[in-house]
Design an enzyme around this catalytic site. Structure first.
Site, PDB file in Angstrom:
ATOM      1  N   VAL A 108     -25.429  -9.414 -21.090  1.00 24.87           N
ATOM      2  CA  VAL A 108     -26.582  -8.542 -20.931  1.00 24.87           C
ATOM      3  C   VAL A 108     -26.307  -7.263 -21.711  1.00 24.87           C
ATOM      4  O   VAL A 108     -25.216  -6.684 -21.601  1.00 24.87           O
ATOM      5  CB  VAL A 108     -26.829  -8.198 -19.454  1.00 24.87           C
ATOM      6  N   CYS A 109     -27.266  -6.869 -22.536  1.00 29.06           N
ATOM      7  CA  CYS A 109     -27.191  -5.578 -23.210  1.00 29.06           C
ATOM      8  C   CYS A 109     -25.892  -5.490 -24.035  1.00 29.06           C
ATOM      9  O   CYS A 109     -25.570  -6.381 -24.806  1.00 29.06           O
ATOM     10  CB  CYS A 109     -27.301  -4.469 -22.165  1.00 29.06           C
TER      11      CYS A 109
END
Length: 321
Positions: A108-109
């Site tokens: 994520v990210c």
């Protein structure tokens, strides 16, 4: 039927939303009948509590370096601590080891930075938060960074954009595991109005203002947002902004990276996407409301922007009854 074991990797300075979007989505999927359901464990260095970059502390379920049980999916969180995490041999080594025990690997990210440091993204197309994409590409030349999509799948490796795109990524994993019906029910329970396809851009034309707010660009962009069904030709926009068509084109390319025509098409396609997801209007009616004229024109513009036909997009976004 057992369970799907998902390991979320956290570290000091991780973003709490990067963790909770994944864990909460999978919890709701299990509660709504996912079979097999999900069991999620948060693994941290030494199994110690971590302080997220918001200042809140989160307790881990287990030690990253001592975890030996195979998992269905490993998800590495992002956060402002991603650079330190990517530079920590303990974290990188055990993320690499854990990935070998996993059927799927995801980030994520800025968690993509940790996967890249572990050599898990070499030769793959990936995404990350748009603000960190250039840095990831510079630091890891073997990684093909695409800053635009919300999430990207390359083989069994999934990477997603910033923060709440973790929700989109996790819904996509739920859909892959259990089908679109359950994914839509989960999205509805989470009160997210739209399960966005991975190729939707991170930056919306409605929220991403030009970096340099030139008055002519601003005037033209404001007209586009307010009157999608109006004459939005270059000549009409230039007249409204008080500049020549040639000057407006130059300014739009300089400040938005797009010609006025491409900018208008993008905004109209985004508006159509919203109406397809949130209303029962026909494609023809949506085309007229968004200034695209005919259903065929909408299909052409929409497919160019999103890579799918409007009907298929609507089917994927429709909420469960």
């Amino acid at each position: 039927m057992g369970e799907r074991l998902v390991a979320v990797v956290g570290y000091p300075g991780a973003e709490l939303l990067d963790i909770s979007c994944v864990t909460s989505t999978l919890h709701v999927a299990t509660r709504l009948g996912a079979a097999p359901g999900y069991r999620v464990v948060l693994l941290t260095p030494g199994g110690r509590p971590i302080t997220c970059d918001s200042g809140l502390s989160v307790a881990g379920h287990g030690s990253l370096q001592r975890w030996t049980t195979p998992v269905d999916t490993v998800v590495v969180s992002g956060g402002l601590g991603h650079v330190a995490a990517a530079g920590d041999p303990l974290i990188v080594t055990h993320v690499r080891r854990l990935a070998a025990l996993s059927g799927r690997v995801a980030s994520v990210c800025t968690g993509a930075t940790v996967l890249a440091a572990a050599g898990l993204l070499d030769g793959r197309r990936v995404t990350t938060h748009w603000n960190f994409a250039d840095q990831l590409a510079r630091d890891y030349a073997a990684v093909h960074v695409d800053p635009a999509p919300i999430y990207v799948r390359d083989g069994n490796v999934y990477t997603s954009a910033g923060v709440t795109s973790a929700l989109d990524l996790t819904l996509a994993l739920v859909e892959e595991d259990h089908g679109p019906e359950l994914a839509r029910r989960v999205a509805r329970a989470l009160v997210t109005y739209l399960q966005r396809p991975g190729n939707q851009a991170q930056m919306s034309m409605f929220t991403a203002a030009p970096q340099h707010r030139h008055h002519a660009v601003r005037a033209a962009a404001d007209l586009v947002s307010a009157r999608l069904d109006a004459d939005l030709s270059v000549g009409a926009l230039a007249g409204h902004a008080g500049v020549s068509p040639r000057q407006l084109t130059r300014l739009f390319v300089e400040h938005t990276g797009r010609t006025p025509g491409r900018y208008v098409r993008r905004v109209r396609a985004e508006a159509a996407a919203h109406l397809l997801a949130s209303t029962d209007l026909t494609v023809a009616a949506i085309a007229r409301r968004c200034g695209l004229g005919t259903a065929e024109s909408l299909r052409t513009a929409f497919t160019a922007e999103y890579g799918v036909a409007p009907s298929r997009y609507r089917l994927g976004c429709r909420r469960a009854p």
